[in-house]
Design a protein around this motif. Sequence first.
Motif, short mmCIF file in Angstrom:
data_model
loop_
_atom_site.label_atom_id
_atom_site.label_comp_id
_atom_site.label_asym_id
_atom_site.label_seq_id
_atom_site.Cartn_x
_atom_site.Cartn_y
_atom_site.Cartn_z
N LYS A 1 42.85 31.88 30.89
CA LYS A 1 43.05 32.91 29.87
C LYS A 1 42.97 34.33 30.43
O LYS A 1 43.53 35.25 29.86
N HIS B 1 27.96 29.99 29.68
CA HIS B 1 28.60 31.21 30.17
C HIS B 1 27.58 32.32 30.08
O HIS B 1 27.06 32.61 29.01
N SER C 1 30.56 37.70 30.21
CA SER C 1 31.55 38.23 31.14
C SER C 1 31.11 39.60 31.64
O SER C 1 30.46 40.36 30.92
N GLU D 1 33.76 29.00 36.98
CA GLU D 1 35.01 29.30 36.28
C GLU D 1 35.31 30.79 36.24
O GLU D 1 35.38 31.39 35.16
N GLY E 1 37.11 34.17 35.89
CA GLY E 1 38.36 34.69 35.34
C GLY E 1 38.50 36.12 35.84
O GLY E 1 39.18 36.40 36.83
N ARG E 2 37.76 37.00 35.18
CA ARG E 2 37.78 38.42 35.53
C ARG E 2 37.54 38.67 37.02
O ARG E 2 38.26 39.44 37.66
N TYR F 1 42.46 39.92 31.32
CA TYR F 1 42.36 40.14 29.88
C TYR F 1 43.14 41.36 29.42
O TYR F 1 42.69 42.13 28.58
C1 LIG Z 1 36.59 33.10 29.47
C2 LIG Z 1 35.88 31.99 30.12
C3 LIG Z 1 35.59 32.04 31.49
C4 LIG Z 1 35.89 33.24 32.36
O1 LIG Z 1 34.94 34.22 32.20
P1 LIG Z 1 34.94 35.52 33.13
O2 LIG Z 1 33.72 36.25 32.70
O3 LIG Z 1 36.21 36.23 32.91
O4 LIG Z 1 34.83 35.06 34.53
C5 LIG Z 1 34.97 30.95 32.06
N1 LIG Z 1 34.66 29.86 31.33
C6 LIG Z 1 34.92 29.77 30.01
C7 LIG Z 1 34.56 28.55 29.28
C8 LIG Z 1 35.52 30.84 29.37
O5 LIG Z 1 35.78 30.76 28.06
#
Ligand SMILES: *Cc1c(COP(=O)(O)O)cnc(C)c1O
Length: 389
Positions: free
Chosen positions: A62, A190, A193, A265, A267-268, A369
Amino acid sequence: MHVTQADFSARFPVATPSRGEQFIRQTSFDRPTLVLDIDAVETQYHALKAGLGRADIHFAVKANPAREIIERLVSLGSHFDAASRGEIELCLSLGAHPEHISFGNTVKRASDIAFAHHAGLTLFAADAEEELEKIAENAPGAQVYIRLIVEASGADWPLTRKFGTTRGKALHLLAMARDLGLDPVGFSFHVGSQTRKPEMWSSTLDQVAAIWTDARDAGFALSLINIGGGFPAFYGEEIAHPTTYAAAVMAQVEARFPGARVMAEPGRGLVAEAGMIAAEVLLVSRKSDDDLCRWVYLDIGKFSGLAETMEEAIRYQFTTDRDHEDTGPCILAGPSCDSADVLYEIRPVALPLGLKSGDRILIRNCGAYTSSYSSVGFNGFPPLDVVAI
Ligand SMILES: *Cc1c(COP(=O)(O)O)cnc(C)c1O
């Protein structure tokens, strides 16, 4: 607040998306455009991997679903965390192995679970009874991990309330999964972020470790800890080098979950610094002659890619061709006719005094994002365009 090019380069000699900046300077755009430096994603992947060691990286799709990013990450051996059928199809179509894709959303459509199961995915997240029932029915025998709710860690973009279950229910859900014929393998969480410092993980990891111990004591042979995202990007406040940061997190994980299979995981932290937006100033004005702040309206706003300015949580950095000039405080707003489309007002942004309509403005480190948060064209403004170089 304002960081010059020199400061920036000094802090990030490797990940500086200078190719992106050069490309933007040589190109004209008719709409706000996100320029992604795919080599910078690769550099960042290696940097995170070096710190994460034996943990598997599942890129959180995402954050940026650009095909070029997914393709490159597939070639590097990355795994993926997908939230929907669409994201799963995207990863599969670009060569990802189904067993390397986790279905990490705890709120899934039953038909999407069935699709994922038939496509060969084996690992699913859940945080509620109904979700386990859906998984058992549509992906019989699948591996599941239970998402835990954790207390706020001080992240800039917290993800604490919407997802996860409490310590009181976690074991009940593991037992229910087992009774439904699923394979409950572990927990996920989590930390929030943009968790700027690795020390901010410790209390979250303590909470999760306590539940892990409860579960082991209750006879569950857990093998997987999914530490989610939270890895930060540089938005002007100092952060550690990605390898240093990831290694510091992993050391804390190893101390609490020795021998467990670890998934991360990002993302950012993987893609933000690889992207730069080329935008344009549409209007500079003062609401009254004695206004201290100018209003600066850009051709990009909350609905066309900069949604993370909500509550001014993420503070992007801006570069103009006038950065040698003196600066003054500006309220920054998007172009749409919605009064919520104000980006920074509580903490104004220092921008050059000579800034005017037609000037180009670069927004740094916004590869995460932005394109994925851009509306299809609210108010007739084009959605954020994406160019990969
Ligand atoms: C959005 C999301 C991430 C990514 O988070 P970041 O802070 O961007 O690294 C990882 N795992 C799950 C389940 C998420 O929903």
